[in-house]
Design an enzyme around this catalytic site. Structure first.
Site, PDB file in Angstrom:
ATOM      1  N   CYS A 336       0.828  -1.201   0.000  1.00 53.00           N
ATOM      2  CA  CYS A 336       0.000   0.000   0.000  1.00 53.00           C
ATOM      3  C   CYS A 336       0.868   1.259   0.000  1.00 53.00           C
ATOM      4  O   CYS A 336       1.576   1.522  -0.963  1.00 53.00           O
ATOM      5  CB  CYS A 336      -0.972  -0.039   1.166  1.00 53.00           C
ATOM      6  SG  CYS A 336      -2.363   1.106   0.973  1.00 53.00           S
ATOM      7  N   HIS A 454      -3.744  -5.321   1.318  1.00 53.98           N
ATOM      8  CA  HIS A 454      -3.443  -5.639   2.716  1.00 53.98           C
ATOM      9  C   HIS A 454      -3.876  -7.071   3.000  1.00 53.98           C
ATOM     10  O   HIS A 454      -4.944  -7.507   2.574  1.00 53.98           O
ATOM     11  CB  HIS A 454      -4.195  -4.687   3.659  1.00 53.98           C
ATOM     12  CG  HIS A 454      -3.676  -3.294   3.659  1.00 53.98           C
ATOM     13  ND1 HIS A 454      -2.468  -2.959   4.230  1.00 53.98           N
ATOM     14  CD2 HIS A 454      -4.201  -2.145   3.157  1.00 53.98           C
ATOM     15  CE1 HIS A 454      -2.271  -1.646   4.088  1.00 53.98           C
ATOM     16  NE2 HIS A 454      -3.293  -1.140   3.438  1.00 53.98           N
TER      17      HIS A 454
END
Length: 514
Positions: A336, A454
């Site tokens: 991310c 994630h």
């Protein structure tokens, strides 16, 4: 049918173990045939989860939900504050971002909306599970005298629901008698009857050594000590980034060392739990200003303030060390915000990621314009628009299966899953290999890769294949890739926690009808 009486876990301080004791209580009640409903009115954390409806909640409430055998949902954590630095936090109500707040103005501007969100969350959760028992977790200490009148999630909530409360103290920190007696002394007369039991947490040694202390506490306070939980030598999920410091011991038998950058605005550190659980892997957290060393791989994790963390890396020798490591063929993986940092360019015209925060309702600050990244992936990220909040699943295209696996345990097709939680969009400025079938989820350039997903390491086969590439480079035998999803290990961990709780804690004084 009358609802079961709500239970609440309070602590004498932050880090007393409230989150794990709440998870244990949920699992034990589930074993007894109940439907426990975990709930924390307000949490402050950058370790988040995205539920099936696309809402943000604290990871600790997701963990408690799994302990209860339920699917995590945002009403379990209706108010989430995500610190951004400079005494500002992003405010999440019922899964959605509703603005930014400065600490000194939070209760002035957000107390009433926060209490409304908490009540709505309770209504939604109880409507979804009509016969369920609320199992609430407090926050910090319930007796911060300068905050008690404005406290949203401790005794105000306990009184509102007439909950039976357990007060948890961490004996490992020392001063456990002062913690408990002092906390009780600061309660108002109307609040003290809410405390129905005391719990000593993280006790080392033989339990009978505390018998005299237990008798003294019960005589002095008039409240039963429900139990003495032992120190459990387990890798439980960290409650906050400070807990990561306790995991710096060397792991016996580790064959790979993976460095994880401890960014100043680190977020979603639970992404690393599956690697922490690998017996052959030693994680070493390295902050800006510390030496990178010679690891087998480097992971740049998520960041709540991507551009500020990028500037912190660029101001330290760690930036050039990482670039040199990659140029020599070292494996680097970004998740991310960590992937965004690895790119060529980052543009933040609205100040969404690292701008000067303020008391506004849009979350915008002073823009940073265009910033150079570390240049390890040919990516350009532009911050803007709504957050991407979505659970995802995709077929992995990288890393490729090794042509020779010493134990003959390659898995043919690898599926990865997790969730997106980010602002902005990223595009490749030069040809890149996609990490998975959904090309916008991740990119690979030689020995450097990154993903927006994630939880990518929770996929056992994909995690093992990634590790096997590191092992091959080091001349080590391959590991079996056909591994279960990390959720199975998490379930076993929660069961062991509940086993210890049932062995050492007597819940009858809390559950009886008196």
């Amino acid at each position: 049918m009358a609802r079961p009486t709500p239970l609440m876990v309070l602590g004498t301080s932050s880090g007393a173990g409230k989150s794990l004791m709440t998870a244990a209580l949920c699992r034990v009640l589930r074993r007894r045939g109940e439907t426990p409903l975990p709930f924390k009115g307000q949490n402050m954390s950058n370790n988040a989860w995205v539920d099936q409806a696309g809402g943000e909640m604290a990871y600790s409430q997701a963990l408690q939900s799994w302990a209860a055998g339920l699917e995590p949902q945002c009403p379990m954590n209706p108010v989430l504050l995500k610190p951004q630095g400079d005494s500002t936090s992003e405010v999440i109500h019922l899964g959605k971002s509703v603005g930014n707040a400065r600490a000194e103005h939070y209760y002035r501007d957000w107390f009433r909306p926060g209490w409304a969100a908490i009540r709505t969350g309770l209504e939604q959760l109880q409507a979804a599970y009509p016969g369920g028992r609320l199992v609430l977790e407090g926050a910090g200490s319930p007796v911060e005298v300068n905050l008690q009148s404005r406290d949203l999630t401790n005794l105000r909530l306990a009184q509102y629901l007439r909950a039976r409360c357990i007060l948890v103290a961490d004996i490992e920190r020392g001063g456990v008698f002062a913690q408990l007696v002092g906390s009780l002394a600061l309660l108002r007369p109307v609040e003290r009857p809410l405390i129905r039991g005391l719990l000593i947490n993280r006790f080392r040694g033989r339990r009978e050594l505390f018998d005299e202390g237990r008798r003294w506490l019960e005589k002095e306070t008039g409240i039963p000590v429900l139990g003495v939980m032992p120190w459990l030598d387990e890798l439980f999920p960290a409650e906050d980034s400070l807990d990561l410091l306790e995991r710096r011991g060397r792991k016996i038998g580790a064959e790979l060392e993976i460095v994880v950058l401890k960014l100043p605005s680190l977020s979603n550190f639970s992404d690393l739990d599956p690697l922490e659980a690998e017996p052959s892997v030693q994680l070493r957290w390295v902050a800006p200003g510390e030496a990178l060393g010679s690891p087998d791989a480097v992971i740049v994790p998520g960041s709540k303030q991507t551009l500020r963390d990028l500037k912190a890396l660029q101001a330290a020798a760690l930036c050039s060390e990482l670039q040199s490591f990659a140029s020599k063929g070292g494996h680097v993986f970004g998740i991310c915000g960590g992937m965004q940092i690895l790119g060529l360019e980052l543009s933040d015209p609205g100040g969404l990621e690292g701008g000067e925060g303020g008391d506004n309702n849009q979350g915008f600050g002073q823009g940073f314009g265009q910033t150079e990244g570390l240049g390890l992936l040919p990516l350009r990220t532009v911050f803007g628009g709504p957050k991407a909040l979505l659970q995802r699943s995709s077929q992995a295209l990288w890393p490729a299966a090794l042509s020779f696996n010493s134990n003959g345990s390659n898995c043919e097709t690898l599926q990865i899953e997790g969730f997106e939680l980010h602002r902005g969009s990223t595009q490749a400025l030069a040809p890149c290999q996609p990490l998975c079938a959904d090309a916008e989820l991740g990119w690979v350039a030689n020995n450097v890769a990154g993903t927006y997903l994630h939880g990518v390491f929770e996929s056992g086969p994909w995690r093992r294949r990634w590790l096997n590439h590191l092992r091959q480079r080091k001349g080590l035998a391959s590991l079996n890739e056909c591994q279960p999803h990390h959720s199975q290990q998490r379930e076993a961990l929660l069961d062991r926690l509940a086993d210890a709780f049932e062995q050492h804690v007597n819940l009858e004084p809390l559950l009886n009808r008196q």
